[in-house]
Design a protein around this motif. Structure first.
Motif, short mmCIF file in Angstrom:
data_model
loop_
_atom_site.label_atom_id
_atom_site.label_comp_id
_atom_site.label_asym_id
_atom_site.label_seq_id
_atom_site.Cartn_x
_atom_site.Cartn_y
_atom_site.Cartn_z
N SER A 366 2.25 22.17 37.73
CA SER A 366 2.34 20.71 37.62
C SER A 366 1.03 20.10 37.12
O SER A 366 0.82 18.91 37.20
N TYR A 367 0.14 20.95 36.57
CA TYR A 367 -1.14 20.43 36.09
C TYR A 367 -0.94 19.75 34.73
O TYR A 367 -0.57 20.38 33.75
N GLY A 368 -1.16 18.47 34.68
CA GLY A 368 -1.09 17.74 33.43
C GLY A 368 0.30 17.30 33.04
O GLY A 368 0.47 16.28 32.40
N SER A 369 1.30 18.07 33.39
CA SER A 369 2.68 17.72 33.07
C SER A 369 3.61 18.55 33.94
O SER A 369 3.20 19.52 34.56
N ASN A 370 4.87 18.14 33.96
CA ASN A 370 5.82 18.81 34.83
C ASN A 370 7.18 18.87 34.16
O ASN A 370 7.59 17.91 33.51
N VAL A 371 7.88 19.98 34.30
CA VAL A 371 9.22 20.12 33.73
C VAL A 371 10.20 19.28 34.53
O VAL A 371 10.38 19.47 35.73
N GLU A 372 10.83 18.32 33.86
CA GLU A 372 11.82 17.46 34.51
C GLU A 372 13.25 17.92 34.23
O GLU A 372 14.13 17.79 35.07
N THR A 373 13.49 18.42 33.03
CA THR A 373 14.82 18.82 32.61
C THR A 373 14.70 20.04 31.70
O THR A 373 13.74 20.15 30.94
N LEU A 374 15.68 20.95 31.80
CA LEU A 374 15.66 22.14 30.95
C LEU A 374 17.09 22.53 30.59
O LEU A 374 17.98 22.53 31.45
N TYR A 375 17.31 22.85 29.32
CA TYR A 375 18.59 23.40 28.87
C TYR A 375 18.32 24.56 27.92
O TYR A 375 17.41 24.49 27.08
#
Length: 452
Positions: A366-375
């Motif tokens: 979660s450093y700097g950005s975070n995965v919210e959605t994945l397909y």
């Protein structure tokens, strides 16, 4: 991360495969030596034969120094119990449970809070939501939503009637003059992240990214009809049908359900008073014709037998001009069926796998950005990801043209407060933005992974 997976069925196997490929330390618990031997021979994973609800088995698996615990057995109650025991043995562990029965749907938040479960996923409910989107946008083959449905990645097929054969992506963009992005092309067994010079051909499966309004305008401009269906015939009366029928009733879509079990028919009639319930065999062609398959605007096959769903949908696709949607349980069969012309394919197990992989990546970095959605898109050869960006990210406040982005990686759109931006070279990513990425490089945990 160190991850334990309880259950080595089709979903457990797929999750373990993906996580092992992403270099996580994976241990799989199952009571079948045959299934464990199969996965151990194929991937770099540890296996333990036993019951995931056994404290001694959990201790043997190293639960006390494990980061994430995922339970995806065929039993909802066992999945909940396994997560509860894991949480009791290791207070800070992240726990994920697959729970499918509709009776638990209203208690999801309560179950998470009272049992300390980090994530509960209901594949049947998610499948029903996906089918609802397709019936609301029937010209699409698949619809993958981002930013809480504000942005969509929609796949359609290039046919002769659309007159797109031989047109480059740049020429198409100039022709339609809309804020959308051609994000991916699937051509037979090949997948492309296209640039402006890429030339479309009849038979291509094209993925386009944009807001729902702009994609609807795009479909209209290229000549794809896109009116919401007014009636729907569903074969099978399982949990997915219950979720779907309730959703369609709210959309004022007339629903006919054909189910073989008299007991299930009685239950459906009780909980779905606005639907027309028929006790009969959905594979019976005479019954289908008597109940109006020729007049149906949508046909959804949701039995528990893949082969049955395929045959019924094949018949429906050739009987009338309706939107056909087929449920496939076996993940390997879903990829095989993409080449058949029987409409849209929906796989609850595939949806479950993607959701859990997404959650795992979000938890691992979660450093700097975070995965919210994945397909997984383009027949599994590429990924579409949504990242939430914060002030620590190395990609913010820099014009996109100056970022050294990896090949076959596309910055699809930027979501900034109420705006959805299809970016150009001078646009910048800012702290607080959401960013959608399309890439053939799998395993990205952070937005920084797009850089060379």
């Amino acid at each position: 991360m160190k991850i334990i997976i309880v259950g080595c069925g089709k979903v457990g196997y797929t999750i373990a495969e993906q996580l092992a490929q992403e270099k996580h330390s994976v241990t799989v618990i199952d009571n079948s030596l045959e299934r464990l031997s199969s996965i151990r021979d194929a991937f770099d994973v540890m296996t333990i034969c036993g019951n995931g609800s056994s404290v001694s088995v959990l201790k043997e698996s190293g639960i006390k120094d494990t980061d994430m615990f995922i339970s995806v057995t065929n039993s909802d109650e066992l999945n909940l119990l396994c997560c509860l025991l894991a949480k009791n043995l290791h207070e800070n562990i992240i726990t994920v449970a697959r729970v499918r029965n509709p009776i638990y749907n209203e208690e999801t938040v309560l179950l998470q809070n009272s049992l300390g479960i980090s994530m509960i996923i209901n594949p049947e409910q998610k499948a029903a939501m996906e089918i609802s989107r397709l019936l609301n946008f029937p010209s699409a083959i698949t619809i993958d939503p981002f930013a809480r449905e504000r942005v969509r990645l929609v796949k359609f097929k290039v046919t002769e009637s659309l007159n797109l054969d031989g047109l480059s992506v740049m020429e198409l963009s100039r022709k339609i003059q809309l804020d959308i992005l051609i994000s991916g092309v699937q051509r037979q067994d090949q997948a492309f992240i296209p640039n402006g010079d890429f030339v479309l051909k009849n038979g291509d499966l094209v993925s386009v990214l944009g807001t729902s309004v702009n994609i609807a305008k795009f479909f209209h401009k290229i000549g794809l009809k896109n009116r919401r269906v007014r009636n729907c015939m569903i074969i099978g009366g399982g949990p997915t049908t219950v979720y779907l029928a309730k959703s369609l009733a709210e959309m004022k879509i007339k629903v006919t359900i054909i189910e073989q079990s008299k007991e299930k028919c009685d239950h459906l009639a009780e909980i779905l008073p606005s639907c027309y319930i028929i006790h009969g065999d959905g594979t019976n062609r005479r019954l289908l014709e008597e109940e109006g398959i020729n007049q149906a605007e949508a046909f959804v096959s949701l039995t528990n037998i893949d082969e049955e769903n395929i045959l019924i949908s094949y018949y429906a696709a050739r009987k009338g001009n309706c939107k056909v949607i087929t449920k496939i349980n076996r993940i390997d069969m879903k990829d095989f069926m993409d080449s058949f012309n029987i409409g849209s394919i929906v796989s609850p197990k595939y949806i479950t796998s993607d959701s859990i992989i997404q959650y795992t990546r979000a938890a691992s970095n979660s450093y700097g950005s975070n995965v919210e959605t994945l397909y997984h898109i383009l027949d599994g050869r590429a990924e579409a990801l949504e990242f939430a960006v914060n002030e620590k990210s190395r990609v913010i406040n820099t014009p996109l043209k100056d970022l050294k982005v990896r090949d076959n990686t596309l910055i699809g759109c930027i979501i900034r407060e109420s705006d959805v931006i299809i970016p150009r070279g001078n646009d910048m990513i800012c702290s607080g933005d959401g960013v959608v990425i399309i890439t053939t490089h799998t395993g990205m945990n952070s937005l920084e992974d797009i850089l060379r």
